[in-house]
Design an enzyme around this catalytic site. Structure first.
Site, short mmCIF file in Angstrom:
data_model
loop_
_atom_site.label_atom_id
_atom_site.label_comp_id
_atom_site.label_asym_id
_atom_site.label_seq_id
_atom_site.Cartn_x
_atom_site.Cartn_y
_atom_site.Cartn_z
N CYS A 257 -29.66 -39.60 5.70
CA CYS A 257 -30.93 -40.06 6.30
C CYS A 257 -31.93 -40.63 5.29
CB CYS A 257 -31.57 -38.89 7.05
SG CYS A 257 -30.58 -38.36 8.45
N1 LIG Z 1 -26.64 -35.77 9.65
C1 LIG Z 1 -27.91 -35.67 9.90
O1 LIG Z 1 -28.56 -34.77 9.38
C2 LIG Z 1 -28.61 -36.61 10.85
C3 LIG Z 1 -29.87 -36.24 11.36
C4 LIG Z 1 -30.51 -37.08 12.22
C5 LIG Z 1 -29.94 -38.30 12.56
N2 LIG Z 1 -28.72 -38.66 12.04
C6 LIG Z 1 -28.17 -39.94 12.46
O2 LIG Z 1 -27.14 -39.69 13.42
C7 LIG Z 1 -26.09 -40.64 13.30
C8 LIG Z 1 -24.77 -39.96 13.08
O3 LIG Z 1 -24.84 -39.24 11.85
P1 LIG Z 1 -23.87 -38.04 11.50
O4 LIG Z 1 -24.50 -37.35 10.37
O5 LIG Z 1 -23.53 -37.28 12.72
O6 LIG Z 1 -22.58 -38.83 11.01
P2 LIG Z 1 -21.14 -38.21 10.67
O7 LIG Z 1 -20.54 -39.11 9.66
O8 LIG Z 1 -21.25 -36.75 10.40
O9 LIG Z 1 -20.34 -38.34 12.02
C9 LIG Z 1 -20.05 -39.54 12.62
C10 LIG Z 1 -18.75 -39.39 13.37
O10 LIG Z 1 -18.57 -40.59 14.10
C11 LIG Z 1 -17.20 -40.92 14.05
N3 LIG Z 1 -17.08 -42.33 14.37
C12 LIG Z 1 -17.30 -43.40 13.58
N4 LIG Z 1 -17.11 -44.53 14.28
C13 LIG Z 1 -16.76 -44.16 15.53
C14 LIG Z 1 -16.43 -44.87 16.69
N5 LIG Z 1 -16.45 -46.19 16.73
N6 LIG Z 1 -16.09 -44.17 17.78
C15 LIG Z 1 -16.06 -42.82 17.76
N7 LIG Z 1 -16.38 -42.10 16.69
C16 LIG Z 1 -16.73 -42.76 15.58
C17 LIG Z 1 -16.75 -40.52 12.67
O11 LIG Z 1 -15.36 -40.34 12.63
C18 LIG Z 1 -17.53 -39.22 12.47
O12 LIG Z 1 -16.78 -38.09 12.90
C19 LIG Z 1 -26.52 -41.57 12.17
O13 LIG Z 1 -27.21 -42.66 12.72
C20 LIG Z 1 -27.48 -40.71 11.36
O14 LIG Z 1 -28.39 -41.47 10.63
C21 LIG Z 1 -28.05 -37.82 11.21
#
Ligand SMILES: NC(=O)c1ccc[n+]([C@@H]2O[C@H](COP(=O)([O-])OP(=O)(O)OC[C@H]3O[C@@H](n4cnc5c(N)ncnc54)[C@H](O)[C@@H]3O)[C@@H](O)[C@H]2O)c1
Length: 401
Positions: A257
């Site tokens: 983030c």
């Molecule tokens: N991790 C955090 O603390 C956090 C907090 C708030 C917001 N976010 C936001 O949330 C979003 C996701 O982040 P995250 O941390 O969960 O990411 P992550 O990398 O932990 O998980 C993403 C998942 O999506 C999967 N993926 C990728 N492309 C895909 C597709 N086309 N179809 C299906 N699955 C797919 C990946 O295999 C992975 O398992 C981002 O935009 C991030 O900025 C994250």
């Protein structure tokens, strides 16, 4: 109601287990290894217990899948896929586009599509809706909403239930359905007037953190140059009961983030002719911390790190998680190696990283603490090397910021 959650990472799996108490949840992810593991009831995310996953699986309330067909009858699709930067540090909506393709191709009935991935204002209206419509073979009228995720992995005091959640629909109907969905497992819902306000608020929250971290990192350098303790000075300033919020210095910012989201805001600002000077400079200051730390370590060790064994303690981007995305440890290790140091790292929470395994916490010439997990004893760190440089403020008796 059936909920499809696209992406089963930190955000998607967390939302899935909360929603599964009230709905049937299908977690769609294109990583077959992750999906197989989840279907065996094994969680790969801190804060999501395998026991809760097993409970929902055994009650038929949760399953993971790589198959688009499994989400074809979903009533709600939640997008929770990565939103990284491209190599030239521009917003990369490639994962969102792929998620839109899945939704457009497979969801045949009218559904509520909620985006939880972080992106710039206008993403829901100008990118997600048109992309899903582009990929829908038969025209389906979906509803669209945004509810940016605020989850902080590894945090005990705030979770899905007690963290206020922003949301806005493209239409009043989408807003109402979004409120109905989240109100099942979130105590405080805050509706804003447009998706763009919700998208911008999320980016500004993280920009606020990025800029303040950069400010305190620069201040740590000033305090050192003046020969005063940065920590004592911050504690002193923090006795003011209003108008001050304490941030502490570090080796830089990491995770998905803080190093990334502000650049989304800067990109859209500059595209619209508005300055984003604080964001750009804060990014530079935070990235330059690694060089500053290596310089300080070298200065304290006769100006030369050639051939010295350096143990980097803690490579996760923050304490008590195994997440190494954008970790400041990477740049510190790179600069130490450029200076000729023989670098190993210790982090049993991470275990393996970039083809290297966690080394024992002992026997080094120099230790540089980047992240201190609660499970690592400060005294053990102190005795792991002849010289210890701490960037966390948690290892008493060491040198540090
Ligand atoms: N991790 C955090 O603390 C956090 C907090 C708030 C917001 N976010 C936001 O949330 C979003 C996701 O982040 P995250 O941390 O969960 O990411 P992550 O990398 O932990 O998980 C993403 C998942 O999506 C999967 N993926 C990728 N492309 C895909 C597709 N086309 N179809 C299906 N699955 C797919 C990946 O295999 C992975 O398992 C981002 O935009 C991030 O900025 C994250």
């Amino acid at each position: 109601m059936k909920i499809a959650v696209i992406g089963q990472g930190y955000v998607g799996l967390t939302i899935s287990v909360f929603a599964a108490e009230f709905f049937e949840v299908v977690g769609f992810d294109n990583n077959s290894k992750v999906v197989a593991q989840l279907n065996q009831g094994i969680s790969h995310i801190e804060g999501v217990e395998s026991s809760i996953l097993n409970k929902w699986i055994s009650e038929g309330r949760y399953k993971a899948t790589t198959l688009g067909e499994d989400i074809s009858d979903a009533d709600i699709a939640v997008i929770a896929v990565p939103t990284p930067l491209t190599k030239d540090r521009k917003p990369d909506l490639g994962f969102i586009e792929a998620a839109c393709k899945t939704i457009g191709t497979y969801i045949k009935k009218s559904a509520l599509v909620i985006n939880e991935s972080t992106s710039y204002p206008g993403t829901l209206r100008d990118f997600i809706k048109p992309a899903i419509e582009k990929y829908s073979e038969t025209p389906v009228e979906h509803r669209y909403a945004i509810s940016p995720e605020r989850v902080d992995p590894g945090r005990g005091d705030f979770n899905q239930k007690n963290t206020p959640r922003l949301f806005a629909g493209l239409t009043p109907e989408a807003s109402k359905q979004t409120r109905d969905f989240y109100s099942k497992f979130c105590d405080i819902l805050v509706e804003v007037s447009s998706p763009e306000v919700a998208e911008a608020a999320k980016l500004f929250e993280n920009t606020f953190r990025q800029v303040n971290i950069a400010l305190v990192n620069e201040f740590a350098q000033i305090a050192h140059a003046l020969g005063i303790s940065v920590y004592e000075t911050l504690d002193a300033a923090n006795t003011k009961p209003y108008g001050f919020m304490k941030f502490t210095p570090s080796a830089g910012v990491g995770g998905h983030c803080i190093p990334v989201d502000p650049t989304y805001l800067a990109a859209v600002a500059e595209e619209n002719g508005a300055p984003a000077t604080f964001i750009r400079r804060a990014n530079e200051v935070n990235l330059e911390m690694s060089k500053y730390i290596v310089r300080r370590v070298a200065e304290d060790n006769g100006g030369n790190l050639e051939g010295k064994s350096v143990l980097v303690v803690g490579v996760a981007y923050k304490p008590n998680v195994a997440d190494v995305r954008e970790t400041a440890a990477e740049l510190v290790i790179e600069y130490l190696r450029k200076k000729g140091a023989v670098v190993t790292w210790h982090d049993e929470v991470v275990g393996n990283w970039k083809g290297e395994a966690s080394a024992p916490l002992q026997g080094a010439d120099i230790a540089v603490v980047i992240t201190k997990h609660d499970s690592v004893d400060a005294k053990k760190i102190l005795s792991s090397a002849h010289y210890v440089f701490d960037t966390t403020g948690k290892v008493a008796g060491s040198k540090g910021l």
